[in-house]
Design an enzyme around this catalytic site. Structure first.
Site, mmCIF file in Angstrom:
data_model
loop_
_atom_site.group_PDB
_atom_site.id
_atom_site.type_symbol
_atom_site.label_atom_id
_atom_site.label_comp_id
_atom_site.label_asym_id
_atom_site.label_seq_id
_atom_site.Cartn_x
_atom_site.Cartn_y
_atom_site.Cartn_z
ATOM 1 N N LYS A 22 0.865 -1.170 0.000
ATOM 2 C CA LYS A 22 -0.029 0.117 0.018
ATOM 3 C C LYS A 22 0.985 1.483 0.078
ATOM 4 C CE LYS A 22 -1.631 1.343 4.160
ATOM 5 N NZ LYS A 22 -1.260 2.762 4.491
ATOM 6 N N ASN A 23 2.042 1.049 0.800
ATOM 7 C CA ASN A 23 2.786 2.468 1.082
ATOM 8 C C ASN A 23 3.853 2.654 -0.238
ATOM 9 O OD1 ASN A 23 1.192 3.012 3.355
ATOM 10 N ND2 ASN A 23 2.789 2.458 4.584
ATOM 11 N N CYS A 117 -4.523 11.935 13.201
ATOM 12 C CA CYS A 117 -5.274 10.469 12.915
ATOM 13 C C CYS A 117 -4.921 9.959 14.619
ATOM 14 C CB CYS A 117 -4.684 9.562 11.865
ATOM 15 S SG CYS A 117 -2.932 8.951 12.109
ATOM 16 N N ARG A 122 0.617 13.987 13.251
ATOM 17 C CA ARG A 122 0.951 13.761 11.873
ATOM 18 C C ARG A 122 1.248 15.417 11.104
ATOM 19 N NH1 ARG A 122 -0.785 8.571 10.550
ATOM 20 N NH2 ARG A 122 0.813 8.804 9.087
ATOM 21 N N ASP A 309 5.502 0.267 12.142
ATOM 22 C CA ASP A 309 4.364 -0.125 11.760
ATOM 23 C C ASP A 309 4.293 -1.651 11.998
ATOM 24 O OD1 ASP A 309 4.212 1.402 8.479
ATOM 25 O OD2 ASP A 309 3.880 2.067 10.610
ATOM 26 N N ARG A 400 -8.394 -0.853 5.507
ATOM 27 C CA ARG A 400 -7.383 0.295 4.988
ATOM 28 C C ARG A 400 -6.295 -0.346 4.298
ATOM 29 N NH1 ARG A 400 -6.660 5.628 7.962
ATOM 30 N NH2 ARG A 400 -5.346 5.662 6.072
#
Ligand code: EPZ
Length: 421
Positions: A22-23, A117, A122, A309, A400
């Site tokens: 995803k990133n 978030c 952030r 993460d 997500r």
């Protein structure tokens, strides 16, 4: 509202295929904004964040066609707006990745401030400072960043990031690709996702030196758009690490395929430290059970250090390790949201600022609530190892960033169901 019903306690076995990262995909989709030709991207993960960025590009006027659920073709030549609206940006803060490319190609844009978030404020001050140094004027108006480039485009310069920022580095690399002259980025992030982005740009008409290091030199094209070949998204190292942790917490032998072991050195080393062993092949990793799961000490830091993460997932393993573990979160100010939920499952975790002390023991099933993407995977892991039924709610957080999570877990023998209440 959907939730995951997990009946824990079973050993797992078998193989799980890792999806595209995803990133890595998010900056590459944003990169299509400065591409002259259609951008074809394959091995996309089928997750909500990708859909959100595609929704944003379509809202700007780009044409995005799905060739299948993992491949798209993007034509950005018909973009007729440079306003990234709040209603979409609020769903995913990585939408900020359109700032650099829009400003570089069109000379102006309005991007909704992403807002914080669950894991922290952030901020994006480093993105803004760097673009201003390249000649942009940026002001905040009605919750939007209103950015303008000099009339003949952004100018190359030297950017020295006070802090290492992943999307900050990506934004500036993409802005610098079309700038006049050379941009040097010092203290650049060097996550594999950034290396992948730089390699695409470097093969598309803009020379980049120092790829894979913390010092990048980008030879701007003075406004000439990129010509991008087909892109295959790299494997998701965090999804891969998460499934290794699924194998670890259930002390099972499982194999992950379609991964890049080179991106997982810190994660594998930590699991070895905890007593697990591995069989590593080109794009496969097999984790083998530990005699006893040993406690460990984790300090999160930028790549190639231990990834933030993966912090929540490892904390779940520490909850059943044979001793006391320490987890220090150095990147985000509020990335311990999983602690209270794990404690409801019987975990013994003491928090002191950014440091958690975990005394291993037994976890027991409970109704728990996901708070952010990676925390939710830690709760699923805890459910897999707890006797009885655990219900994980607010699993839109999981959707997500994890493709077909319950399907992949079921294929490993887990008793997991997605239900609605
Ligand atoms: C990226 O977020 C990832 N997201 C995050 O993954 C990941 O946790 C993070 O990098 C760190 O590895 C994407 O790539 C889409 P940062 P990003 O800018 O770029 C501070 C997931 O789970 N900072 O590297 O937003 C910031 O507050 C997500 O997939 C500033 O102070 O992170 C943080 O403390 C969660 N000012 C630190 O730097 C800025 O302008 C690192 O943030 C920018 C960042």
């Amino acid at each position: 509202m959907e939730y995951l019903k997990i009946i824990g306690g079973s050993k797992l076995s078998g193989k799980v295929a890792i999806s595209g990262a995803k990133n890595a995909a998010l900056p590459i989709i944003a990169l299509s904004i400065i591409s002259k030709n259609n951008t074809e991207i394959s091995n996309l993960p089928d997750v909500a964040d990708i859909k959100t960025l595609i929704e944003l590009l379509r809202n700007l006027g780009a044409k995005v066609n799905f060739k299948d659920s993992h491949s798209i073709d993007i034509d950005t030549n018909d973009i007729n707006s440079t306003k990234a609206i709040y209603n979409i940006v609020r769903k995913m803060r990585a939408s900020i990745l359109v700032l650099g490319p829009l400003l570089a190609r069109f000379g102006h844009c309005e991007v909704s401030l992403p807002g914080g978030c669950a894991i922290g404020a952030r901020p994006i001050d480093l993105h803004i400072q760097a673009l201003k140094k390249m000649g942009a004027t940026i002001e905040v108006k009605d919750g939007y960043l209103v950015a303008k480039a000099p009339k003949n485009g952004l100018n190359g310069t030297t950017i020295n990031f006070d802090k290492i920022t992943v999307t900050g580095t990506e934004n500036i690399v993409m802005a610098a690709a079309l700038a006049n002259g050379i941009t040097k980025i010092i203290n650049a992030a060097k996550e594999p996702e950034i290396t992948a982005l730089c390699e695409v740009i470097n093969q598309s008409g803009v020379k980049i030196e120092g790829i894979g290091t913390d010092e990048l030199t980008i030879h701007g094209s003075s406004g000439k758009l990129l010509e991008i070949d087909k892109i295959d998204v790299i494997p998701d190292r965090i999804e891969a690490g998460t499934y290794l942790c699924v194998g670890a917490i259930t002390n099972s032998k499982i194999t992950i395929t379609n991964c890049d072991p080179n991106h997982l050195d810190a994660v594998i080393a930590k699991l070895e430290d905890m007593g697990f062993s591995f069989k590593i092949e080109d794009d496969k990793i097999t984790i083998l059970p530990a005699k006893t799961i040993k406690p460990t000490k984790i300090v999160t830091t930028e790549y190639p250090g231990f990834p933030t993460d993966m912090q929540a997932q490892f904390m779940a393993i520490c909850c059943i390790a044979d001793g006391v573990s320490i987890v220090e979160e150095r990147l985000f100010e509020n990335r311990f949201m999983h602690v209270s939920e794990l404690s409801r499952m019987g975990a013994d975790i003491k928090l002191n600022g950014h440091i958690a002390t975990i005394t291993g023991g037994k976890l027991s099933s409970a109704d728990v609530m996901a708070t952010d993407l990676r925390a939710s995977s830690a709760l699923v892991m805890a459910g897999l190892v707890s006797e009885g039924q655990t219900n994980v709610r607010r699993i839109y957080h999981l959707d997500r960033g994890y493709e077909k999570l319950e399907e992949k877990l079921k294929n490993l023998g887990a008793n997991v169901e997605r239900l609605s209440e």
